[in-house]
Design a protein around this motif. Structure first.
Motif, PDB file in Angstrom:
ATOM      1  N   SER A  38      49.733 -52.894  13.894  1.00  0.00           N
ATOM      2  CA  SER A  38      48.961 -53.043  15.115  1.00  0.00           C
ATOM      3  C   SER A  38      47.497 -52.721  14.886  1.00  0.00           C
ATOM      4  O   SER A  38      47.175 -51.779  14.154  1.00  0.00           O
ATOM      5  CB  SER A  38      49.500 -52.113  16.212  1.00  0.00           C
ATOM      6  N   LEU A  68      44.810 -47.166  25.708  1.00  0.00           N
ATOM      7  CA  LEU A  68      44.593 -47.902  24.466  1.00  0.00           C
ATOM      8  C   LEU A  68      45.331 -49.228  24.505  1.00  0.00           C
ATOM      9  O   LEU A  68      46.458 -49.313  24.998  1.00  0.00           O
ATOM     10  CB  LEU A  68      45.107 -47.095  23.276  1.00  0.00           C
ATOM     11  N   GLN A  71      36.339 -43.527  14.021  1.00  0.00           N
ATOM     12  CA  GLN A  71      37.103 -44.716  13.617  1.00  0.00           C
ATOM     13  C   GLN A  71      38.240 -45.069  14.563  1.00  0.00           C
ATOM     14  O   GLN A  71      38.851 -46.133  14.423  1.00  0.00           O
ATOM     15  CB  GLN A  71      37.678 -44.502  12.205  1.00  0.00           C
ATOM     16  N   GLY A  72      38.542 -44.202  15.490  1.00  0.00           N
ATOM     17  CA  GLY A  72      39.666 -44.475  16.377  1.00  0.00           C
ATOM     18  C   GLY A  72      40.987 -44.343  15.630  1.00  0.00           C
ATOM     19  O   GLY A  72      41.102 -43.576  14.678  1.00  0.00           O
ATOM     20  N   LEU A  73      41.980 -45.117  16.055  1.00  0.00           N
ATOM     21  CA  LEU A  73      43.303 -45.088  15.432  1.00  0.00           C
ATOM     22  C   LEU A  73      43.349 -46.088  14.286  1.00  0.00           C
ATOM     23  O   LEU A  73      43.113 -47.279  14.481  1.00  0.00           O
ATOM     24  CB  LEU A  73      44.375 -45.458  16.445  1.00  0.00           C
ATOM     25  N   TYR A  96      49.505 -43.020  11.234  1.00  0.00           N
ATOM     26  CA  TYR A  96      48.176 -43.349  11.732  1.00  0.00           C
ATOM     27  C   TYR A  96      47.261 -42.139  11.577  1.00  0.00           C
ATOM     28  O   TYR A  96      47.713 -40.997  11.557  1.00  0.00           O
ATOM     29  CB  TYR A  96      48.210 -43.701  13.229  1.00  0.00           C
ATOM     30  N   ASP A 137      39.310 -49.164  20.893  1.00  0.00           N
ATOM     31  CA  ASP A 137      38.811 -47.789  20.960  1.00  0.00           C
ATOM     32  C   ASP A 137      39.194 -47.066  22.245  1.00  0.00           C
ATOM     33  O   ASP A 137      38.978 -45.860  22.370  1.00  0.00           O
ATOM     34  CB  ASP A 137      37.288 -47.774  20.802  1.00  0.00           C
ATOM     35  N   PHE A 144      55.587 -45.378  11.137  1.00  0.00           N
ATOM     36  CA  PHE A 144      54.157 -45.593  10.909  1.00  0.00           C
ATOM     37  C   PHE A 144      53.461 -44.250  10.688  1.00  0.00           C
ATOM     38  O   PHE A 144      53.823 -43.253  11.282  1.00  0.00           O
ATOM     39  CB  PHE A 144      53.502 -46.233  12.138  1.00  0.00           C
ATOM     40  N   PHE A 165      44.289 -51.435  16.941  1.00  0.00           N
ATOM     41  CA  PHE A 165      43.993 -50.762  18.196  1.00  0.00           C
ATOM     42  C   PHE A 165      42.534 -50.931  18.590  1.00  0.00           C
ATOM     43  O   PHE A 165      41.640 -50.986  17.726  1.00  0.00           O
ATOM     44  CB  PHE A 165      44.280 -49.257  18.072  1.00  0.00           C
ATOM     45  N   LEU A 180      45.768 -47.480  11.026  1.00  0.00           N
ATOM     46  CA  LEU A 180      47.074 -47.480  10.384  1.00  0.00           C
ATOM     47  C   LEU A 180      46.897 -47.174   8.899  1.00  0.00           C
ATOM     48  O   LEU A 180      46.153 -47.856   8.197  1.00  0.00           O
ATOM     49  CB  LEU A 180      47.752 -48.830  10.563  1.00  0.00           C
ATOM     50  N   PRO A 232      58.285 -53.787  17.491  1.00  0.00           N
ATOM     51  CA  PRO A 232      56.834 -53.725  17.266  1.00  0.00           C
ATOM     52  C   PRO A 232      56.136 -52.581  17.981  1.00  0.00           C
ATOM     53  O   PRO A 232      55.092 -52.132  17.534  1.00  0.00           O
ATOM     54  CB  PRO A 232      56.336 -55.072  17.785  1.00  0.00           C
TER      55      PRO A 232
END
Lengths: 111, 111
Positions: A99, A87, B41-43, B35, A103, B33, A101, B45, B98
Motif C-alpha cells: 500500500s 489516512l 516521511q509519513g508511513l 511499516y 500523509d 507488514f 499511504f 512500507l 489487502p
C-alpha cells in the motif's frame, strides 16, 4: 509510481459541522483504496476498503466514496471523539499487498 | 478481541547497538507488514510477508535492516547497527487480504 495526496492537511470543525476529506490518487489500475483512522500514539485503525468507482461504504458518521481519481471521506455531524488523523492508501494489482499511504488529514472537532 | 501485539513499546538505544522488534500477528492472517512512520516521511512500507515468505523488502536499507518470520506467530525486525536516523515508530500489521490491521507500534529512539 503510485501517489496519494490528501487534503486538507488539517481541518478544524465545530461539533455537528459536517465536512469532507479528500484523497486524490494516481495508480496503475486500482486493487483497492483504504481509509484508516489514527489516534495519537496508536497504530492506524482500518475503516474501509473501496474497490471500484461509484462504490460507497458507511460506518456511523463516516461515509467513504470513490471515483476514478479520488475518494472522499464524508463526516456527518462530527463529535469530538472523531478527532484523529485520517489516512488514505492505495494498492495497485501489480504491487499486491504493498500500500502507498498519503500523509493524512488531521481532524479536530471542537465541542 | 484479536489484535497485533508488538514488543517492546518503547526502546532507547545508543548508536551502533543492535535493536530487535517483535510482532505477533493476528491468528489466521497470512500477510504481515512492517511499516515505519516519521513526521517527515509519513508511513513507509519496509517489508512484507505472505505465508511467512518474504515478498518485498525493497523499502529497507539492506545493509542494516533484516526482517524474518521464524514461525506463523512471530515476525521480527532487526537493525544492526542502529543509527540516529532510524529513530521512528515502527509498526507491524497483519491482514487476511489487502487491508492491514496495525499493532500499537514500537517507538525507537537512537541516541
Amino acid at each position: 509510481e503510485d501517489q496519494v495526496t490528501q487534503s486538507p492537511e488539517a481541518l478544524r470543525l465545530q461539533e455537528g459541522e459536517s465536512s469532507s476529506l479528500n484523497c486524490s490518487y494516481t495508480v496503475s489500475g486500482l486493487r483497492g483504496l483504504f481509509w484508516y483512522r489514527q489516534d495519537p500514539g496508536k497504530g492506524p485503525e482500518f475503516l474501509f476498503t473501496l474497490y471500484s468507482a461509484g462504490e460507497e461504504k458507511e460506518k456511523e458518521r463516516l461515509k467513504a466514496t470513490l471515483t476514478k481519481k479520488e475518494s472522499f471521506l464524508h463526516i456527518t455531524a462530527p463529535k469530538p471523539e472523531d478527532s484523529a488523523t485520517y489516512l488514505c492508501a492505495v494498492q495497485a494489482p501489480t504491487n499486491a499487498g504493498k500500500s502507498t499511504f498519503g500523509d493524512g488529514t488531521t481532524l479536530t472537532v471542537k465541542p | 478481541d484479536a489484535r497485533v501485539t508488538q514488543t517492546p513499546r518503547h526502546k532507547v538505544t545508543e548508536m551502533g547497538q543492535e535493536v530487535t522488534m517483535r510482532c505477533q500477528p493476528i491468528l489466521g492472517h497470512n500477510t504481515v507488514f512492517w511499516y515505519r512512520q516519521t513526521m517527515m516521511q509519513g508511513l513507509e512500507l519496509l517489508a512484507y510477508f505472505r505465508n511467512r515468505a518474504p515478498l518485498d523488502d525493497s523499502g529497507m536499507p539492506k545493509d542494516r535492516f533484516s526482517a524474518e518470520m521464524p514461525d506463523a506467530t512471530l515476525a521480527t525486525l532487526k537493525i544492526q547497527p542502529s543509527e540516529p536516523r532510524d529513530s521512528a515508530v515502527y509498526f507491524c500489521a497483519s491482514g487476511p487480504g489487502p487491508e492491514a490491521f496495525f499493532g500499537q507500534g514500537t517507538r525507537l529512539t537512537v541516541v
